[in-house]
Design a protein around this motif. Sequence first.
Motif, PDB file in Angstrom:
ATOM      1  N   SER A  41       0.813  -1.222   0.000  1.00  0.00           N
ATOM      2  CA  SER A  41       0.000   0.000   0.000  1.00  0.00           C
ATOM      3  C   SER A  41       0.845   1.269   0.000  1.00  0.00           C
ATOM      4  O   SER A  41       0.319   2.350  -0.269  1.00  0.00           O
ATOM      5  CB  SER A  41      -0.936   0.002   1.214  1.00  0.00           C
ATOM      6  N   SER A  42       2.139   1.156   0.298  1.00  0.00           N
ATOM      7  CA  SER A  42       3.007   2.338   0.257  1.00  0.00           C
ATOM      8  C   SER A  42       3.304   2.779  -1.172  1.00  0.00           C
ATOM      9  O   SER A  42       3.823   3.869  -1.400  1.00  0.00           O
ATOM     10  CB  SER A  42       4.318   2.051   0.993  1.00  0.00           C
ATOM     11  N   MET A  43       2.978   1.910  -2.148  1.00  0.00           N
ATOM     12  CA  MET A  43       3.149   2.267  -3.553  1.00  0.00           C
ATOM     13  C   MET A  43       1.925   3.026  -4.049  1.00  0.00           C
ATOM     14  O   MET A  43       0.806   2.815  -3.568  1.00  0.00           O
ATOM     15  CB  MET A  43       3.341   1.007  -4.415  1.00  0.00           C
ATOM     16  N   THR A  44       2.138   3.897  -5.008  1.00  0.00           N
ATOM     17  CA  THR A  44       1.001   4.520  -5.668  1.00  0.00           C
ATOM     18  C   THR A  44       0.366   3.518  -6.620  1.00  0.00           C
ATOM     19  O   THR A  44       0.982   2.516  -7.002  1.00  0.00           O
ATOM     20  CB  THR A  44       1.447   5.768  -6.444  1.00  0.00           C
ATOM     21  N   TRP A  45      -0.882   3.805  -7.003  1.00  0.00           N
ATOM     22  CA  TRP A  45      -1.559   2.888  -7.919  1.00  0.00           C
ATOM     23  C   TRP A  45      -0.829   2.790  -9.252  1.00  0.00           C
ATOM     24  O   TRP A  45      -0.736   1.714  -9.840  1.00  0.00           O
ATOM     25  CB  TRP A  45      -2.992   3.349  -8.144  1.00  0.00           C
ATOM     26  N   GLU A  46      -0.263   3.893  -9.708  1.00  0.00           N
ATOM     27  CA  GLU A  46       0.476   3.887 -10.966  1.00  0.00           C
ATOM     28  C   GLU A  46       1.721   3.016 -10.861  1.00  0.00           C
ATOM     29  O   GLU A  46       2.032   2.238 -11.785  1.00  0.00           O
ATOM     30  CB  GLU A  46       0.858   5.311 -11.357  1.00  0.00           C
ATOM     31  N   GLN A  47       2.447   3.117  -9.746  1.00  0.00           N
ATOM     32  CA  GLN A  47       3.629   2.281  -9.550  1.00  0.00           C
ATOM     33  C   GLN A  47       3.247   0.803  -9.476  1.00  0.00           C
ATOM     34  O   GLN A  47       3.927  -0.054 -10.061  1.00  0.00           O
ATOM     35  CB  GLN A  47       4.353   2.695  -8.267  1.00  0.00           C
ATOM     36  N   PHE A  48       2.181   0.517  -8.741  1.00  0.00           N
ATOM     37  CA  PHE A  48       1.733  -0.866  -8.615  1.00  0.00           C
ATOM     38  C   PHE A  48       1.336  -1.440  -9.973  1.00  0.00           C
ATOM     39  O   PHE A  48       1.751  -2.551 -10.331  1.00  0.00           O
ATOM     40  CB  PHE A  48       0.559  -0.929  -7.642  1.00  0.00           C
ATOM     41  N   TRP A  49       0.549  -0.687 -10.729  1.00  0.00           N
ATOM     42  CA  TRP A  49       0.078  -1.175 -12.019  1.00  0.00           C
ATOM     43  C   TRP A  49       1.233  -1.358 -13.008  1.00  0.00           C
ATOM     44  O   TRP A  49       1.263  -2.327 -13.766  1.00  0.00           O
ATOM     45  CB  TRP A  49      -0.957  -0.206 -12.582  1.00  0.00           C
ATOM     46  N   THR A  50       2.184  -0.424 -12.979  1.00  0.00           N
ATOM     47  CA  THR A  50       3.344  -0.539 -13.861  1.00  0.00           C
ATOM     48  C   THR A  50       4.164  -1.780 -13.523  1.00  0.00           C
ATOM     49  O   THR A  50       4.672  -2.470 -14.412  1.00  0.00           O
ATOM     50  CB  THR A  50       4.227   0.705 -13.752  1.00  0.00           C
ATOM     51  N   LEU A 238      13.946  -9.466  -4.955  1.00  0.00           N
ATOM     52  CA  LEU A 238      14.540  -9.304  -3.625  1.00  0.00           C
ATOM     53  C   LEU A 238      16.060  -9.205  -3.709  1.00  0.00           C
ATOM     54  O   LEU A 238      16.682  -8.418  -2.971  1.00  0.00           O
ATOM     55  CB  LEU A 238      14.132 -10.473  -2.734  1.00  0.00           C
ATOM     56  N   GLU A 239      16.679  -9.995  -4.575  1.00  0.00           N
ATOM     57  CA  GLU A 239      18.132  -9.925  -4.740  1.00  0.00           C
ATOM     58  C   GLU A 239      18.572  -8.588  -5.310  1.00  0.00           C
ATOM     59  O   GLU A 239      19.699  -8.145  -5.066  1.00  0.00           O
ATOM     60  CB  GLU A 239      18.600 -11.067  -5.649  1.00  0.00           C
ATOM     61  N   GLN A 240      17.691  -7.940  -6.052  1.00  0.00           N
ATOM     62  CA  GLN A 240      17.976  -6.620  -6.603  1.00  0.00           C
ATOM     63  C   GLN A 240      17.539  -5.501  -5.659  1.00  0.00           C
ATOM     64  O   GLN A 240      17.566  -4.333  -6.039  1.00  0.00           O
ATOM     65  CB  GLN A 240      17.272  -6.460  -7.953  1.00  0.00           C
ATOM     66  N   PHE A 241      17.114  -5.876  -4.439  1.00  0.00           N
ATOM     67  CA  PHE A 241      16.661  -4.931  -3.409  1.00  0.00           C
ATOM     68  C   PHE A 241      15.433  -4.134  -3.850  1.00  0.00           C
ATOM     69  O   PHE A 241      15.191  -3.030  -3.364  1.00  0.00           O
ATOM     70  CB  PHE A 241      17.791  -3.970  -3.014  1.00  0.00           C
ATOM     71  N   ASP A 242      14.658  -4.701  -4.764  1.00  0.00           N
ATOM     72  CA  ASP A 242      13.400  -4.095  -5.181  1.00  0.00           C
ATOM     73  C   ASP A 242      12.287  -4.708  -4.334  1.00  0.00           C
ATOM     74  O   ASP A 242      11.488  -5.519  -4.806  1.00  0.00           O
ATOM     75  CB  ASP A 242      13.171  -4.344  -6.670  1.00  0.00           C
ATOM     76  N   TYR A 243      12.220  -4.295  -3.074  1.00  0.00           N
ATOM     77  CA  TYR A 243      11.274  -4.891  -2.143  1.00  0.00           C
ATOM     78  C   TYR A 243       9.835  -4.537  -2.493  1.00  0.00           C
ATOM     79  O   TYR A 243       8.931  -5.372  -2.329  1.00  0.00           O
ATOM     80  CB  TYR A 243      11.602  -4.449  -0.723  1.00  0.00           C
ATOM     81  N   LEU A 244       9.608  -3.309  -2.961  1.00  0.00           N
ATOM     82  CA  LEU A 244       8.245  -2.928  -3.326  1.00  0.00           C
ATOM     83  C   LEU A 244       7.748  -3.728  -4.523  1.00  0.00           C
ATOM     84  O   LEU A 244       6.597  -4.174  -4.554  1.00  0.00           O
ATOM     85  CB  LEU A 244       8.205  -1.425  -3.635  1.00  0.00           C
ATOM     86  N   GLY A 245       8.613  -3.928  -5.502  1.00  0.00           N
ATOM     87  CA  GLY A 245       8.222  -4.731  -6.654  1.00  0.00           C
ATOM     88  C   GLY A 245       7.919  -6.165  -6.270  1.00  0.00           C
ATOM     89  O   GLY A 245       6.960  -6.765  -6.759  1.00  0.00           O
TER      90      GLY A 245
END
Length: 278
Positions: A41-50, A238-245
Amino acid sequence: MKKRISSRGILPGFGLTMGYTLIYLSLLVLIPLSILFLKTSSMTWEQFWTTVTDERVLVSFRVSFLTAFFAACVNAVFGVLVAWVLERYQFPGKRILDGIVDLPFALPTAVAGIALASIYSQNGWIGQIFAAWGIKIAYTPVGIFIALTFIGLPFVVRTVQPVLQDWDQQVEEAARTLGATRLQTFLRVIVPYLLPAIMTGFALAFARALGEYGSVVFISGNMPLQTEIVPLLIMTKLEQFDYLGATAIASVMLIASFLMLLLNNFLQWKTNKFDAAR
């Protein structure tokens, strides 16, 4: 005036046991899953959808869901057949065969993946036979399908077996007495009785296949846009430290699994209600 005598059970009362149950489920299930959605939920809808509509992510969703679905369908058929043989017939080595069914439960998934990859590779015992015909199994979606079928079979067998144990064979005899053939007896009498258990086994095998990682990663080849599964993609994020993704993709998988289990429970409820009405 009669005195009310309350019998005390061996286990504590409802309040205490319910409290332990809620705490246990909260610590192991509810809180971790809630944190996953909170992180997403800390992501914006645009970030989540992308993130979830990226081509690589969509291909991994398609590979995971399609292979898991077809593997669960195959297990739903052959799992019933295996359970039928184990419950209806007596033969030498039956207990050994019954124990082999549980082998995917006990076998480490990495060991299963290495074994399957070595057998179905182009130089493997089975893979070289198909390679001579130009068919490649390992490092393709077919290899993923085989791995998911391997790990999902026990769920169907162990779900259907107890139902077959409780089945009254006199019902079959009554159907045969009324003129039904063996096929008609199986399809119109036995299968409706087994259907809720089959659906439950299918749902468990499907959900297990969606989250499988260890046995698939060795036989899939892990090629992006071809044989990359969703759990592997989450690990890559996770290995790329992209936790939100990673949490965004995981939340989609969680919602899909929950909806699938909810649909399965609804279908079971409708089936039981229909059987009760008959």
